[in-house]
Design a protein around this motif. Structure first.
Motif, PDB file in Angstrom:
ATOM      1  N   ILE A 102      82.194   2.900 -23.637  1.00  0.00           N
ATOM      2  CA  ILE A 102      82.725   3.967 -22.782  1.00  0.00           C
ATOM      3  C   ILE A 102      83.747   4.855 -23.486  1.00  0.00           C
ATOM      4  O   ILE A 102      83.751   6.062 -23.297  1.00  0.00           O
ATOM      5  CB  ILE A 102      83.274   3.393 -21.446  1.00  0.00           C
ATOM      6  N   LYS A 103      84.570   4.270 -24.338  1.00  0.00           N
ATOM      7  CA  LYS A 103      85.572   5.134 -24.984  1.00  0.00           C
ATOM      8  C   LYS A 103      84.916   6.098 -25.978  1.00  0.00           C
ATOM      9  O   LYS A 103      85.254   7.276 -26.017  1.00  0.00           O
ATOM     10  CB  LYS A 103      86.664   4.324 -25.675  1.00  0.00           C
ATOM     11  N   SER A 104      83.961   5.593 -26.761  1.00  0.00           N
ATOM     12  CA  SER A 104      83.229   6.471 -27.683  1.00  0.00           C
ATOM     13  C   SER A 104      82.614   7.634 -26.917  1.00  0.00           C
ATOM     14  O   SER A 104      82.666   8.780 -27.348  1.00  0.00           O
ATOM     15  CB  SER A 104      82.092   5.720 -28.364  1.00  0.00           C
ATOM     16  N   PHE A 105      82.024   7.289 -25.787  1.00  0.00           N
ATOM     17  CA  PHE A 105      81.367   8.300 -24.954  1.00  0.00           C
ATOM     18  C   PHE A 105      82.355   9.367 -24.489  1.00  0.00           C
ATOM     19  O   PHE A 105      82.085  10.563 -24.582  1.00  0.00           O
ATOM     20  CB  PHE A 105      80.722   7.587 -23.755  1.00  0.00           C
ATOM     21  N   LEU A 106      83.499   8.916 -24.000  1.00  0.00           N
ATOM     22  CA  LEU A 106      84.491   9.874 -23.474  1.00  0.00           C
ATOM     23  C   LEU A 106      85.033  10.794 -24.560  1.00  0.00           C
ATOM     24  O   LEU A 106      85.397  11.937 -24.302  1.00  0.00           O
ATOM     25  CB  LEU A 106      85.658   9.125 -22.815  1.00  0.00           C
ATOM     26  N   MET A 107      85.080  10.267 -25.788  1.00  0.00           N
ATOM     27  CA  MET A 107      85.627  11.057 -26.892  1.00  0.00           C
ATOM     28  C   MET A 107      84.607  12.048 -27.465  1.00  0.00           C
ATOM     29  O   MET A 107      84.988  12.975 -28.169  1.00  0.00           O
ATOM     30  CB  MET A 107      86.052  10.124 -28.037  1.00  0.00           C
ATOM     31  N   PHE A 164      79.088  15.210 -24.494  1.00  0.00           N
ATOM     32  CA  PHE A 164      78.806  14.726 -23.136  1.00  0.00           C
ATOM     33  C   PHE A 164      79.786  15.335 -22.141  1.00  0.00           C
ATOM     34  O   PHE A 164      79.414  16.113 -21.282  1.00  0.00           O
ATOM     35  CB  PHE A 164      78.828  13.194 -23.101  1.00  0.00           C
ATOM     36  N   ILE A 165      81.049  14.964 -22.277  1.00  0.00           N
ATOM     37  CA  ILE A 165      82.107  15.600 -21.492  1.00  0.00           C
ATOM     38  C   ILE A 165      83.047  16.199 -22.511  1.00  0.00           C
ATOM     39  O   ILE A 165      83.439  15.526 -23.465  1.00  0.00           O
ATOM     40  CB  ILE A 165      82.842  14.569 -20.626  1.00  0.00           C
ATOM     41  N   GLU A 187      78.209  26.305 -34.004  1.00  0.00           N
ATOM     42  CA  GLU A 187      77.271  25.223 -33.665  1.00  0.00           C
ATOM     43  C   GLU A 187      77.910  24.165 -32.769  1.00  0.00           C
ATOM     44  O   GLU A 187      77.293  23.670 -31.838  1.00  0.00           O
ATOM     45  CB  GLU A 187      76.723  24.541 -34.926  1.00  0.00           C
ATOM     46  N   SER A 188      79.179  23.842 -33.042  1.00  0.00           N
ATOM     47  CA  SER A 188      79.809  22.779 -32.267  1.00  0.00           C
ATOM     48  C   SER A 188      80.060  23.202 -30.818  1.00  0.00           C
ATOM     49  O   SER A 188      80.141  22.359 -29.933  1.00  0.00           O
ATOM     50  CB  SER A 188      81.106  22.340 -32.943  1.00  0.00           C
ATOM     51  N   ILE A 189      80.150  24.492 -30.565  1.00  0.00           N
ATOM     52  CA  ILE A 189      80.308  24.956 -29.179  1.00  0.00           C
ATOM     53  C   ILE A 189      78.975  24.862 -28.454  1.00  0.00           C
ATOM     54  O   ILE A 189      78.903  24.441 -27.303  1.00  0.00           O
ATOM     55  CB  ILE A 189      80.855  26.396 -29.126  1.00  0.00           C
ATOM     56  N   ALA A 190      77.913  25.199 -29.160  1.00  0.00           N
ATOM     57  CA  ALA A 190      76.584  25.152 -28.550  1.00  0.00           C
ATOM     58  C   ALA A 190      76.258  23.741 -28.060  1.00  0.00           C
ATOM     59  O   ALA A 190      75.523  23.562 -27.102  1.00  0.00           O
ATOM     60  CB  ALA A 190      75.551  25.627 -29.559  1.00  0.00           C
ATOM     61  N   LYS A 191      76.839  22.734 -28.720  1.00  0.00           N
ATOM     62  CA  LYS A 191      76.532  21.342 -28.371  1.00  0.00           C
ATOM     63  C   LYS A 191      77.447  20.755 -27.306  1.00  0.00           C
ATOM     64  O   LYS A 191      77.283  19.590 -26.935  1.00  0.00           O
ATOM     65  CB  LYS A 191      76.660  20.472 -29.633  1.00  0.00           C
ATOM     66  N   LEU A 192      78.459  21.513 -26.851  1.00  0.00           N
ATOM     67  CA  LEU A 192      79.453  20.920 -25.946  1.00  0.00           C
ATOM     68  C   LEU A 192      78.852  20.511 -24.605  1.00  0.00           C
ATOM     69  O   LEU A 192      77.944  21.160 -24.096  1.00  0.00           O
ATOM     70  CB  LEU A 192      80.606  21.901 -25.709  1.00  0.00           C
ATOM     71  N   GLY A 193      79.404  19.464 -24.055  1.00  0.00           N
ATOM     72  CA  GLY A 193      78.939  18.940 -22.772  1.00  0.00           C
ATOM     73  C   GLY A 193      79.636  19.590 -21.595  1.00  0.00           C
ATOM     74  O   GLY A 193      80.109  20.724 -21.690  1.00  0.00           O
ATOM     75  N   VAL A 194      79.704  18.878 -20.484  1.00  0.00           N
ATOM     76  CA  VAL A 194      80.214  19.446 -19.231  1.00  0.00           C
ATOM     77  C   VAL A 194      81.736  19.575 -19.261  1.00  0.00           C
ATOM     78  O   VAL A 194      82.437  18.820 -19.933  1.00  0.00           O
ATOM     79  CB  VAL A 194      79.782  18.609 -18.007  1.00  0.00           C
ATOM     80  N   GLU A 195      82.203  20.553 -18.508  1.00  0.00           N
ATOM     81  CA  GLU A 195      83.645  20.809 -18.364  1.00  0.00           C
ATOM     82  C   GLU A 195      84.178  19.966 -17.198  1.00  0.00           C
ATOM     83  O   GLU A 195      83.838  20.224 -16.044  1.00  0.00           O
ATOM     84  CB  GLU A 195      83.886  22.293 -18.065  1.00  0.00           C
ATOM     85  N   PRO A 196      85.033  18.994 -17.480  1.00  0.00           N
ATOM     86  CA  PRO A 196      85.446  18.067 -16.430  1.00  0.00           C
ATOM     87  C   PRO A 196      86.322  18.690 -15.331  1.00  0.00           C
ATOM     88  O   PRO A 196      86.451  18.106 -14.263  1.00  0.00           O
ATOM     89  CB  PRO A 196      86.238  16.998 -17.197  1.00  0.00           C
ATOM     90  N   LEU A 197      86.879  19.856 -15.572  1.00  0.00           N
ATOM     91  CA  LEU A 197      87.708  20.469 -14.526  1.00  0.00           C
ATOM     92  C   LEU A 197      86.945  21.471 -13.671  1.00  0.00           C
ATOM     93  O   LEU A 197      87.474  21.992 -12.699  1.00  0.00           O
ATOM     94  CB  LEU A 197      88.946  21.148 -15.136  1.00  0.00           C
ATOM     95  N   GLU A 198      85.706  21.747 -14.037  1.00  0.00           N
ATOM     96  CA  GLU A 198      84.916  22.675 -13.230  1.00  0.00           C
ATOM     97  C   GLU A 198      84.437  21.962 -11.971  1.00  0.00           C
ATOM     98  O   GLU A 198      84.223  20.746 -11.971  1.00  0.00           O
ATOM     99  CB  GLU A 198      83.710  23.181 -14.034  1.00  0.00           C
ATOM    100  N   GLN A 249      74.854  11.338 -14.004  1.00  0.00           N
ATOM    101  CA  GLN A 249      73.735  11.875 -14.811  1.00  0.00           C
ATOM    102  C   GLN A 249      74.080  11.888 -16.298  1.00  0.00           C
ATOM    103  O   GLN A 249      73.258  11.539 -17.138  1.00  0.00           O
ATOM    104  CB  GLN A 249      73.427  13.316 -14.382  1.00  0.00           C
ATOM    105  N   VAL A 250      75.310  12.323 -16.600  1.00  0.00           N
ATOM    106  CA  VAL A 250      75.724  12.407 -18.005  1.00  0.00           C
ATOM    107  C   VAL A 250      75.862  10.994 -18.586  1.00  0.00           C
ATOM    108  O   VAL A 250      75.431  10.730 -19.709  1.00  0.00           O
ATOM    109  CB  VAL A 250      77.037  13.213 -18.141  1.00  0.00           C
ATOM    110  N   LEU A 251      76.436  10.072 -17.810  1.00  0.00           N
ATOM    111  CA  LEU A 251      76.570   8.678 -18.259  1.00  0.00           C
ATOM    112  C   LEU A 251      75.202   8.087 -18.588  1.00  0.00           C
ATOM    113  O   LEU A 251      75.049   7.345 -19.558  1.00  0.00           O
ATOM    114  CB  LEU A 251      77.227   7.827 -17.171  1.00  0.00           C
ATOM    115  N   ASN A 252      74.223   8.434 -17.789  1.00  0.00           N
ATOM    116  CA  ASN A 252      72.890   7.863 -17.965  1.00  0.00           C
ATOM    117  C   ASN A 252      72.206   8.305 -19.252  1.00  0.00           C
ATOM    118  O   ASN A 252      71.233   7.687 -19.683  1.00  0.00           O
ATOM    119  CB  ASN A 252      72.010   8.205 -16.757  1.00  0.00           C
TER     120      ASN A 252
END
Length: 281
Positions: free
Chosen positions: A163-168, A172-173, A132-143, A153-156
């Motif tokens: 911002i730190k909560s978001f990055l963690m 999202f990412i 389940e946790s993989i299904a929910k993963l966000g974008v890959e930042p190195l792609e 778009q993701v920030l929005n």
DNA sequence: AGCAGCTCCTGTACGC
DNA sequence: TGCGTACAGGAGCTGC
């Protein structure tokens, strides 16, 4: 702790070492590590299978077998996948007491899953989204698709979030943990408690660039092993990005940009290292 | 909705 | 020396 660069390093190591090998046997010392399916099913479905390839999604390692099944590994805080045969130097530093799973291949070499704190998880699934946790993963930042436009778009999706909560948050990412979230924010001169909607265009651009830069450099240096931390690559070697850390674990050291002493504050239960002058609220 | 606080777990560091 | 406690933190959970 394994974040994207550490997991990527392990993925590359496994691709070199265990691809095309056939699993002869598995020893399971701590069965709690295996989350899916039952221990019996796990063993019978893995035995005699060949490793067809290794991939990464966020902080998960995905090992493709020559059946419909994929072995999915999350290293948690202190999980290691060690294949010690090309390089025996640092093997002694890894306590065999925490060897929870041992895969033996038909050539009698072994892949060891070692995890001091046992936060690691292993799954065997036919579809990776069954985790389940993989299904929910966000974008890959190195792609390459992770452009500034996609980042915005993701920030929005989460404008009112700090911002730190978001990055963690992996939804999202995916791939950033505490070390790299700290580094990326420091290098972008952004305080971890800033609300996303308060970031100006330049800050967003900066942040996007720093996410890519920091991760690319950390992958090049095979990840971070901070002080006496657990992380090792598949050879049992430490990562070298720890020497390049500018803010994480640098409490009391002078800021490289302004000379002020780096401070540590607790944010949502995690240590956040900041320069109070360069990263204003 | 979001965050505090707890859980899993062990090793290390520090105060008394 | 040794004991108690805090801390490390990925992620899932509860409960306010």
């Amino acid at each position: 702790m394994p974040e994207l660069p550490e997991v990527e390093t392990i993925k590359i190591g496994l691709q070199k070492k265990i691809k095309d090998k056939q699993i002869k046997d598995i020893i399971v010392n701590i069965c709690k590590i295996i989350k899916k399916p039952s221990l019996e099913e796990f063993i019978t479905k893995i035995k005699d299978k060949k490793i067809k390839g290794i991939d990464r999604r966020g902080k998960y390692i995905i090992i493709y077998l020559d059946s419909e099944d994929k072995l999915v590994v999350h290293l948690g805080m202190t999980g290691l996948l060690i294949y010690p045969y090309d390089n025996k130097i640092t093997e002694k530093e890894i306590n065999p007491k925490h060897n929870h799973l041992i895969f033996t291949f038909t050539d009698n070499t072994q892949l060891v899953f070692n995890d001091v704190r046992r936060f690691g998880k292993i799954f065997l699934v036919s579809n990776i989204d069954d985790v389940e946790s993989i299904a929910k993963l966000g974008v890959e930042p190195l792609e390459s698709y992770f452009t500034e436009e996609i980042f915005i778009q993701v920030l929005n999706k989460k404008k009112n979030c700090k911002i730190k909560s978001f990055l963690m948050k992996q939804e999202f990412i995916t791939g950033l943990g505490n070390i790299y979230a700290n580094e990326v924010l420091y290098r972008s001169n952004i305080h971890p408690l800033r609300i996303i909607s308060s970031l100006n265009k330049k800050e967003v651009r900066n942040l996007h660039q720093q996410i890519k830069l920091v991760l690319v450099e950390a992958v090049k240096l095979r990840g971070s092993t901070v002080a006496d931390e657990a992380y090792r690559d598949t050879d049992g070697e430490k990562g070298k990005f720890a020497e390049k850390l500018q803010v994480y674990a640098q409490k009391g050291e002078p800021c490289l940009k302004c000379g002020r002493s780096i401070e540590v504050v607790r944010i949502e239960g995690r240590s956040s290292f900041i320069c109070p002058k360069c990263q204003k609220l």
